[in-house]
Motif scaffolding. Structure first.
Motif, PDB file in Angstrom:
ATOM      1  N   ASN A   1      43.620   5.249  14.250  1.00 19.39           N
ATOM      2  CA  ASN A   1      42.853   4.900  13.053  1.00 19.39           C
ATOM      3  C   ASN A   1      42.902   5.979  11.978  1.00 19.39           C
ATOM      4  N   VAL A   2      43.400   7.156  12.339  1.00 14.97           N
ATOM      5  CA  VAL A   2      43.405   8.267  11.387  1.00 14.97           C
ATOM      6  C   VAL A   2      44.458   8.013  10.309  1.00 14.97           C
ATOM      7  N   VAL A   3      44.024   8.038   9.054  1.00 13.41           N
ATOM      8  CA  VAL A   3      44.911   7.783   7.916  1.00 13.41           C
ATOM      9  C   VAL A   3      45.633   9.053   7.499  1.00 13.41           C
ATOM     10  N   GLY A   4      44.898  10.161   7.424  1.00 17.50           N
ATOM     11  CA  GLY A   4      45.513  11.408   6.993  1.00 17.50           C
ATOM     12  C   GLY A   4      44.477  12.503   6.836  1.00 17.50           C
ATOM     13  N   ARG A   5      44.937  13.655   6.365  1.00 18.19           N
ATOM     14  CA  ARG A   5      44.074  14.821   6.195  1.00 18.19           C
ATOM     15  C   ARG A   5      43.794  15.054   4.719  1.00 18.19           C
ATOM     16  N   ALA A   6      42.529  15.226   4.383  1.00 22.32           N
ATOM     17  CA  ALA A   6      42.153  15.515   2.997  1.00 22.32           C
ATOM     18  C   ALA A   6      42.636  16.912   2.625  1.00 22.32           C
ATOM     19  N   GLU A   7      43.341  17.016   1.501  1.00 22.92           N
ATOM     20  CA  GLU A   7      43.955  18.290   1.119  1.00 22.92           C
ATOM     21  C   GLU A   7      43.393  18.881  -0.165  1.00 22.92           C
ATOM     22  N   LEU A   8      43.057  18.025  -1.132  1.00 23.31           N
ATOM     23  CA  LEU A   8      42.766  18.531  -2.470  1.00 23.31           C
ATOM     24  C   LEU A   8      41.719  17.679  -3.167  1.00 23.31           C
ATOM     25  N   ILE A   9      40.712  18.333  -3.748  1.00 28.50           N
ATOM     26  CA  ILE A   9      39.827  17.671  -4.710  1.00 28.50           C
ATOM     27  C   ILE A   9      40.495  17.805  -6.075  1.00 28.50           C
TER      28      ILE A   9
ATOM     29  N   ILE B   1      39.410  17.909   7.936  1.00 23.45           N
ATOM     30  CA  ILE B   1      38.672  16.833   7.267  1.00 23.45           C
ATOM     31  C   ILE B   1      39.611  15.637   7.210  1.00 23.45           C
ATOM     32  N   ILE B   2      39.242  14.566   7.897  1.00 22.93           N
ATOM     33  CA  ILE B   2      40.155  13.436   8.047  1.00 22.93           C
ATOM     34  C   ILE B   2      39.569  12.160   7.442  1.00 22.93           C
ATOM     35  N   VAL B   3      40.465  11.337   6.925  1.00 24.30           N
ATOM     36  CA  VAL B   3      40.123   9.975   6.516  1.00 24.30           C
ATOM     37  C   VAL B   3      40.606   9.045   7.619  1.00 24.30           C
ATOM     38  N   PHE B   4      39.759   8.091   7.987  1.00 23.23           N
ATOM     39  CA  PHE B   4      40.116   7.188   9.079  1.00 23.23           C
ATOM     40  C   PHE B   4      39.530   5.804   8.830  1.00 23.23           C
ATOM     41  N   VAL B   5      40.111   4.837   9.488  1.00 19.54           N
ATOM     42  CA  VAL B   5      39.585   3.473   9.444  1.00 19.54           C
ATOM     43  C   VAL B   5      38.361   3.412  10.359  1.00 19.54           C
ATOM     44  N   TYR B   6      37.230   3.017   9.793  1.00 20.08           N
ATOM     45  CA  TYR B   6      35.978   2.959  10.546  1.00 20.08           C
ATOM     46  C   TYR B   6      36.122   1.976  11.710  1.00 20.08           C
ATOM     47  N   PRO B   7      35.923   2.432  12.947  1.00 24.06           N
ATOM     48  CA  PRO B   7      36.168   1.560  14.110  1.00 24.06           C
ATOM     49  C   PRO B   7      35.345   0.274  14.123  1.00 24.06           C
ATOM     50  N   GLU B   8      34.154   0.298  13.520  1.00 22.34           N
ATOM     51  CA  GLU B   8      33.298  -0.884  13.563  1.00 22.34           C
ATOM     52  C   GLU B   8      33.516  -1.829  12.386  1.00 22.34           C
ATOM     53  N   ASP B   9      34.346  -1.418  11.424  1.00 18.80           N
ATOM     54  CA  ASP B   9      34.656  -2.280  10.277  1.00 18.80           C
ATOM     55  C   ASP B   9      35.998  -1.845   9.696  1.00 18.80           C
TER      56      ASP B   9
ATOM     57  N   ARG C   1      36.829  -0.709   6.040  1.00 22.14           N
ATOM     58  CA  ARG C   1      36.243   0.483   5.418  1.00 22.14           C
ATOM     59  C   ARG C   1      36.931   1.751   5.912  1.00 22.14           C
ATOM     60  N   ASP C   2      37.091   2.701   4.992  1.00 17.80           N
ATOM     61  CA  ASP C   2      37.604   4.028   5.338  1.00 17.80           C
ATOM     62  C   ASP C   2      36.453   5.023   5.290  1.00 17.80           C
ATOM     63  N   PHE C   3      36.390   5.898   6.282  1.00 20.38           N
ATOM     64  CA  PHE C   3      35.387   6.959   6.338  1.00 20.38           C
ATOM     65  C   PHE C   3      36.091   8.307   6.220  1.00 20.38           C
ATOM     66  N   ILE C   4      35.318   9.321   5.831  1.00 22.10           N
ATOM     67  CA  ILE C   4      35.830  10.692   5.828  1.00 22.10           C
ATOM     68  C   ILE C   4      34.806  11.590   6.514  1.00 22.10           C
ATOM     69  N   LYS C   5      35.258  12.339   7.518  1.00 14.56           N
ATOM     70  CA  LYS C   5      34.393  13.236   8.281  1.00 14.56           C
ATOM     71  C   LYS C   5      35.216  14.449   8.723  1.00 14.56           C
ATOM     72  N   ARG C   6      34.520  15.379   9.380  1.00 16.75           N
ATOM     73  CA  ARG C   6      35.205  16.543   9.934  1.00 16.75           C
ATOM     74  C   ARG C   6      35.445  16.329  11.429  1.00 16.75           C
ATOM     75  N   LEU C   7      36.658  16.629  11.858  1.00 16.37           N
ATOM     76  CA  LEU C   7      37.002  16.473  13.267  1.00 16.37           C
ATOM     77  C   LEU C   7      36.372  17.617  14.069  1.00 16.37           C
TER      78      LEU C   7
END
Length: 204
Positions: free
Chosen positions: A183-191, A91-99, A102-108
């Motif tokens: 564009n990848v910021v990092g990996r989500a680790e913990l809620i 599960i990665i946070v990344f800079v949205y390529p079209e903006d 904005r940061d998005f979070i999705k599954r690779l």
């Protein structure tokens, strides 16, 4: 230089052992450490939408590990060495390529050089069904330019293909394409908030 700074601080805040100077210096050091940690190590994010339900819910607050893939040096395109590269299922946070604001979070889902296809709700990579439980517990819908029925999409080198766990309501690579690895910021680790949802996120 340091002597000049010390002289200036003494003039403004008093001698080193004064309470005011100790208080100001403590705040300054804490602020520098916080900026360093946020820039190079760990950053907090809040989930704004339901695109990753039921893994992540609206309002969940996460800690994202920047050291995993290597933190970027601010105002440059350079990245420091990390402990590994993005992997399928992360599960990665990344800079949205079209903006870029904005940061998005999705599954690779797929890596550079791989061919991805959504077939009857499942993910196929290079023609092989993906049986990773982090991925195949979701029904993926055929939507968008890059996710249509029978659409086999080749991921360019240096890019990744990402999807939301809530496939019916996720604006992801099916619609706008690929995420540059830079564009990848990092990996989500913990809620970490709310407390009743505190848990580590599965990455294996």
């Amino acid at each position: 230089m340091f002597r000049a700074i010390d002289k200036f601080l003494t003039k403004i805040l008093g001698p080193k052992d004064s309470a005011l100077r100790e208080w100001v210096e403590s705040i300054f050091i804490a602020a520098v450490m916080a900026i360093f940690i946020r820039t190079f190590m760990i950053q907090a994010f809040k989930i704004p939408s339901g695109s990753m339900r039921m893994t992540l819910l609206e309002g969940d607050r996460l800690l994202v590990n920047k050291l995993r893939y290597g933190p970027k040096i601010p105002f440059t395109s350079y990245r420091l060495p990390g402990f590994g590269r993005p992997q399928r299922g992360d599960i990665i946070v990344f800079v949205y390529p079209e903006d870029p604001a904005r940061d998005f979070i999705k599954r690779l889902i797929a890596l550079g050089g791989e061919t991805v296809e959504i077939r009857y709700g499942d993910i196929y990579i290079d023609g092989q069904l993906i049986e990773d439980p982090r991925i195949n517990n979701t029904y993926y819908y055929n939507k968008g330019t890059y996710g249509g029925v029978g659409e086999k999409v080749k991921v360019p080198p240096g890019h990744v293909f990402v999807l939301g766990d809530n496939s019916a309501s996720s604006h992801d690579s099916r619609y706008w394409g690929f995420v540059p690895e830079g564009n990848v910021v990092g990996r989500a680790e913990l809620i970490y908030w709310p407390l009743n949802r505190m848990r580590l996120l599965l990455h294996f």
